[in-house]
Design an enzyme around this catalytic site. Structure first.
Site, PDB file in Angstrom:
ATOM      1  N   LYS A 155       0.862  -1.187   0.000  1.00  0.00           N
ATOM      2  CA  LYS A 155       0.000   0.000   0.000  1.00  0.00           C
ATOM      3  C   LYS A 155       0.895   1.232   0.000  1.00  0.00           C
ATOM      4  CE  LYS A 155      -1.699   2.864   2.699  1.00  0.00           C
ATOM      5  NZ  LYS A 155      -1.583   4.065   1.830  1.00  0.00           N
ATOM      6  N   GLY A 208       6.944   5.084   8.297  1.00  0.00           N
ATOM      7  CA  GLY A 208       6.159   6.314   8.339  1.00  0.00           C
ATOM      8  C   GLY A 208       6.318   6.989   9.687  1.00  0.00           C
ATOM      9  N   SER A 209       5.251   7.652  10.120  1.00  0.00           N
ATOM     10  CA  SER A 209       5.343   8.446  11.349  1.00  0.00           C
ATOM     11  C   SER A 209       5.320   7.547  12.586  1.00  0.00           C
ATOM     12  CB  SER A 209       4.182   9.431  11.406  1.00  0.00           C
ATOM     13  OG  SER A 209       2.958   8.731  11.426  1.00  0.00           O
ATOM     14  N   THR A 210       5.916   8.037  13.647  1.00  0.00           N
ATOM     15  CA  THR A 210       5.920   7.287  14.910  1.00  0.00           C
ATOM     16  C   THR A 210       4.486   7.149  15.429  1.00  0.00           C
ATOM     17  OG1 THR A 210       8.146   8.044  15.355  1.00  0.00           O
ATOM     18  CG2 THR A 210       6.905   7.280  17.246  1.00  0.00           C
ATOM     19  N   GLY A 213       2.854   4.408  13.497  1.00  0.00           N
ATOM     20  CA  GLY A 213       3.587   3.180  13.815  1.00  0.00           C
ATOM     21  C   GLY A 213       3.135   2.586  15.150  1.00  0.00           C
ATOM     22  N   GLU A 230       9.739   1.184  10.776  1.00  0.00           N
ATOM     23  CA  GLU A 230      10.799   2.168  10.536  1.00  0.00           C
ATOM     24  C   GLU A 230      10.134   3.515  10.705  1.00  0.00           C
ATOM     25  OE1 GLU A 230      13.791   1.479  10.290  1.00  0.00           O
ATOM     26  OE2 GLU A 230      13.946  -0.529   9.446  1.00  0.00           O
ATOM     27  N   CYS A 264      14.178  10.190   6.914  1.00  0.00           N
ATOM     28  CA  CYS A 264      14.173   9.825   8.342  1.00  0.00           C
ATOM     29  C   CYS A 264      15.584   9.838   8.922  1.00  0.00           C
ATOM     30  CB  CYS A 264      13.491   8.489   8.548  1.00  0.00           C
ATOM     31  SG  CYS A 264      13.981   7.242   7.364  1.00  0.00           S
ATOM     32  N   GLU A 356      10.734  15.660  14.809  1.00  0.00           N
ATOM     33  CA  GLU A 356      11.094  15.426  13.413  1.00  0.00           C
ATOM     34  C   GLU A 356      10.300  16.419  12.553  1.00  0.00           C
ATOM     35  OE1 GLU A 356       9.757  11.787  11.354  1.00  0.00           O
ATOM     36  OE2 GLU A 356      11.821  11.619  10.646  1.00  0.00           O
TER      37      GLU A 356
HETATM   38  P1  NAD Z   1       1.964   8.486   7.966  1.00  0.00           P
HETATM   39  O1  NAD Z   1       2.623   7.695   9.013  1.00  0.00           O
HETATM   40  O2  NAD Z   1       0.571   8.965   8.202  1.00  0.00           O
HETATM   41  O3  NAD Z   1       1.900   7.641   6.586  1.00  0.00           O
HETATM   42  C1  NAD Z   1       2.792   6.600   6.213  1.00  0.00           C
HETATM   43  C2  NAD Z   1       2.003   5.460   5.568  1.00  0.00           C
HETATM   44  O4  NAD Z   1       1.100   4.900   6.527  1.00  0.00           O
HETATM   45  C3  NAD Z   1       1.121   5.889   4.393  1.00  0.00           C
HETATM   46  O5  NAD Z   1       1.092   4.863   3.411  1.00  0.00           O
HETATM   47  C4  NAD Z   1      -0.250   6.027   5.025  1.00  0.00           C
HETATM   48  O6  NAD Z   1      -1.309   5.887   4.114  1.00  0.00           O
HETATM   49  C5  NAD Z   1      -0.233   4.885   6.020  1.00  0.00           C
HETATM   50  N1  NAD Z   1      -1.165   5.028   7.140  1.00  0.00           N
HETATM   51  C6  NAD Z   1      -1.603   6.180   7.714  1.00  0.00           C
HETATM   52  N2  NAD Z   1      -2.471   5.901   8.702  1.00  0.00           N
HETATM   53  C7  NAD Z   1      -2.589   4.553   8.763  1.00  0.00           C
HETATM   54  C8  NAD Z   1      -3.332   3.663   9.585  1.00  0.00           C
HETATM   55  N3  NAD Z   1      -4.122   4.100  10.554  1.00  0.00           N
HETATM   56  N4  NAD Z   1      -3.217   2.327   9.380  1.00  0.00           N
HETATM   57  C9  NAD Z   1      -2.390   1.863   8.420  1.00  0.00           C
HETATM   58  N5  NAD Z   1      -1.669   2.657   7.606  1.00  0.00           N
HETATM   59  C10 NAD Z   1      -1.758   3.980   7.775  1.00  0.00           C
HETATM   60  O7  NAD Z   1       2.890   9.698   7.615  1.00  0.00           O
HETATM   61  P2  NAD Z   1       2.466  11.098   6.942  1.00  0.00           P
HETATM   62  O8  NAD Z   1       1.220  11.670   7.543  1.00  0.00           O
HETATM   63  O9  NAD Z   1       2.429  10.882   5.492  1.00  0.00           O
HETATM   64  O10 NAD Z   1       3.671  12.008   7.393  1.00  0.00           O
HETATM   65  C11 NAD Z   1       3.626  12.641   8.668  1.00  0.00           C
HETATM   66  C12 NAD Z   1       4.982  12.672   9.299  1.00  0.00           C
HETATM   67  O11 NAD Z   1       5.478  11.345   9.453  1.00  0.00           O
HETATM   68  C13 NAD Z   1       6.077  13.376   8.519  1.00  0.00           C
HETATM   69  O12 NAD Z   1       6.035  14.729   8.660  1.00  0.00           O
HETATM   70  C14 NAD Z   1       7.305  12.735   9.092  1.00  0.00           C
HETATM   71  O13 NAD Z   1       7.669  13.357  10.294  1.00  0.00           O
HETATM   72  C15 NAD Z   1       6.876  11.336   9.369  1.00  0.00           C
HETATM   73  N6  NAD Z   1       7.283  10.399   8.297  1.00  0.00           N
HETATM   74  C16 NAD Z   1       8.370   9.646   8.493  1.00  0.00           C
HETATM   75  C17 NAD Z   1       8.788   8.789   7.504  1.00  0.00           C
HETATM   76  C18 NAD Z   1       9.998   7.941   7.680  1.00  0.00           C
HETATM   77  O14 NAD Z   1      10.621   7.535   6.709  1.00  0.00           O
HETATM   78  N7  NAD Z   1      10.344   7.580   8.882  1.00  0.00           N
HETATM   79  C19 NAD Z   1       8.096   8.692   6.301  1.00  0.00           C
HETATM   80  C20 NAD Z   1       6.948   9.473   6.119  1.00  0.00           C
HETATM   81  C21 NAD Z   1       6.562  10.314   7.137  1.00  0.00           C
END
Ligand code: NAD
Length: 454
Positions: A155, A208-210, A213, A230, A264, A356
């Site tokens: 996804k 993605g975001s903490t 996660g 991650e 990240c 971050e």
């Molecule tokens: P996010 O964590 O919301 O999204 C990352 C992924 O998770 C996307 O594919 C999203 O659709 C999916 N996702 C979101 N909510 C979900 C849920 N409830 N269940 C399952 N999957 C879900 O990140 P974002 O809103 O796009 O970015 C926000 C912040 O996160 C950024 O500003 C940054 O600080 C951080 N971020 C970190 C990384 C990294 O590589 N560590 C990557 C992207 C964002």
């Protein structure tokens, strides 16, 4: 929630494509198809699985420029970076293909028989990818998971589904069995959540975001579902006074500005020993001011736009008017532009110094001695990466061991190689990806004892 995803070019705000968003039913159907495909895949001879993965790598290699151009349009990455990213997918597939025939268990000495272990595939893997490196991060999960005999449902992030969809087409063209690798663009709270909750998905690989996660980890706990996380980072770049200050200052800007800081591993806390602080700042300031920010397709561009308007607003909110900043340039007009920024004189506990930001913003802070450097480096909930600059080998080793982070580099800013393990300490994540054990993370160890006394 909208049933289509609108993909915008971050450099121009033009609509690049609309893509249907997967529903929970779509996820359910995809898991069923993947489970069937996985059984056939796992039954193939290892050499045949490896051969097909090499063909997939060759198909990616044959379409590097197309994939790179697509990445520029949907993510705003500089063309040089985007080419590297497409090449990284090829390399990950080749590296994983090399592991298929080496994925062996062990034979353990026991009394009364022999004991062997098998590394069995887990089944269907859900890879939930972010928008900051859409292709490489998808492939970190995809390549080793397939190599270890699993099926993958990817996804991609809402804003960046296009390269993922193209990779799935290339996989099919290369002969990867139908439904073994499926891409389901969709909303995180719908398609992402459906993967996390689905009983037919054996493991979730999330980047993605903490915040998200943590939610995923707690949902996985309900089913004892395997999970790799991650998450974020706030990585230090520690410069000791005995270092080659010119080299450290020359490398510092792109260590946090690459990919517009949406990395990240970005070295966004520049910690400089007090004796070298003024000299370092004197060297780094003009370098930041002269970073080429603009059209990502221009080969000379060093930094492109942020991914979206919401990310731009988020970054702006961190750089409050009370902060002193050094700034570079950014284009005016359409696009999600923010200039390279270095915050001087922030309190070490200020939000910009501990959160971050995920944009082209770093703080620079002085430290007194080695102990103070380690204390400051560790004064964050994150622990993903870090760099240290010194000519003292003993100090390099002591500080590398003392900094609580998964990926450190000495006199450089290297973080991620497909052949070395990658992952975070503390709230930067759980588990490791890449490296020699990448395939093992997508297997279950089964122990079998065979009596020789029957
Ligand atoms: P996010 O964590 O919301 O999204 C990352 C992924 O998770 C996307 O594919 C999203 O659709 C999916 N996702 C979101 N909510 C979900 C849920 N409830 N269940 C399952 N999957 C879900 O990140 P974002 O809103 O796009 O970015 C926000 C912040 O996160 C950024 O500003 C940054 O600080 C951080 N971020 C970190 C990384 C990294 O590589 N560590 C990557 C992207 C964002």
């Amino acid at each position: 929630m909208s049933d289509v995803l609108e993909v915008l070019n971050p450099a121009t705000e033009e609509l690049v494509a609309t893509v249907p968003a997967a529903t929970r039913d779509d996820v359910d159907a995809a898991v069923g198809r993947a489970a069937t495909a996985q059984r056939g895949w796992a039954a193939l001879a290892p050499a045949d699985r490896a051969r097909l993965l090499r063909r997939f790598a060759a198909a990616v290699d044959g379409h590097l420029e197309e994939l790179a151009q697509l990445e520029v349009r949907e993510a705003g990455h500089t063309i040089g970076n985007a080419r590297w990213e497409a090449g990284n997918v090829r390399d990950l597939l080749e590296f994983a293909a090399g592991g298929v025939e080496r994925l062996s268990g062990r034979q353990i000495p026991v009394a009364g028989g022999i004991d062997v272990t098998f590394l069995e595939p887990l089944g269907v893997i859900g890879v939930i990818a972010p928008w900051n490196f859409p292709m490489p991060i998808a492939a970190w999960g995809l390549a080793p998971a397939l190599a270890a005999g699993n099926a993958v449902i990817l996804k991609p992030a809402e804003t960046t589904p296009l390269t993922a969809l193209r990779l799935a087409e290339l996989a099919l063209e290369a002969g990867i069995p139908e439904h073994l690798f499926q891409v389901l663009p969709g909303h995180g709270a719908v398609a992402g959540d459906a993967l996390v909750e689905h009983p037919g998905v054996a493991k979730i690989v999330f980047t993605g975001s903490t915040r998200v996660g943590k939610q995923i980890m707690s949902k996985c706990a309900d089913r004892v579902k395997r999970v790799t996380l991650e998450l974020g980072g706030k990585s230090p770049n520690i410069v000791f006074a005995d270092a080659d200050i010119e080299a450290a200052a020359a490398a510092a800007p792109m260590a946090y500005l690459d990919n517009t800081g949406q990395d990240c591993c970005a070295r966004t806390r520049i910690l400089v020993q007090r004796g070298a602080y003024d000299r370092f700042l004197e060297l780094v300031a003009p370098a930041i001011e002269s970073i080429a920010v603009g059209d990502p397709l221009d080969e000379k561009t060093q930094m492109g736009p942020l991914i979206s308007r919401s990310q731009l607003e988020r970054v702006r909110a961190y750089v409050t008017d009370d902060l002193t900043t050094l700034r570079g340039k950014a284009p005016e007009g359409p696009g999600f532009w923010y200039p390279p920024t270095l915050v001087t004189g922030a309190a070490p506990t200020a939000p910009v110094a501990v959160d971050e930001v995920f944009g082209p913003v770093a703080v620079i802070l002085p430290f007194e001695d080695e102990e103070d450097a380690v204390r400051l480096a560790n004064a964050t909930e994150y622990g993903l990466s870090g760099s240290l600059w010194t000519r003292d080998l003993g100090r390099a080793l002591r500080v590398s061991r003392a900094v609580q982070a998964g990926n450190l580099s000495v006199n450089s800013h290297s973080s991620v190689r497909y052949s070395t393990p990658f992952g975070g300490y503390k709230q930067s994540g759980l588990g490791r990806e890449l490296g020699p054990d990448a395939l093992t993370a997508f297997t279950e160890t089964k122990n079998v004892f065979i009596s020789t006394e029957a």
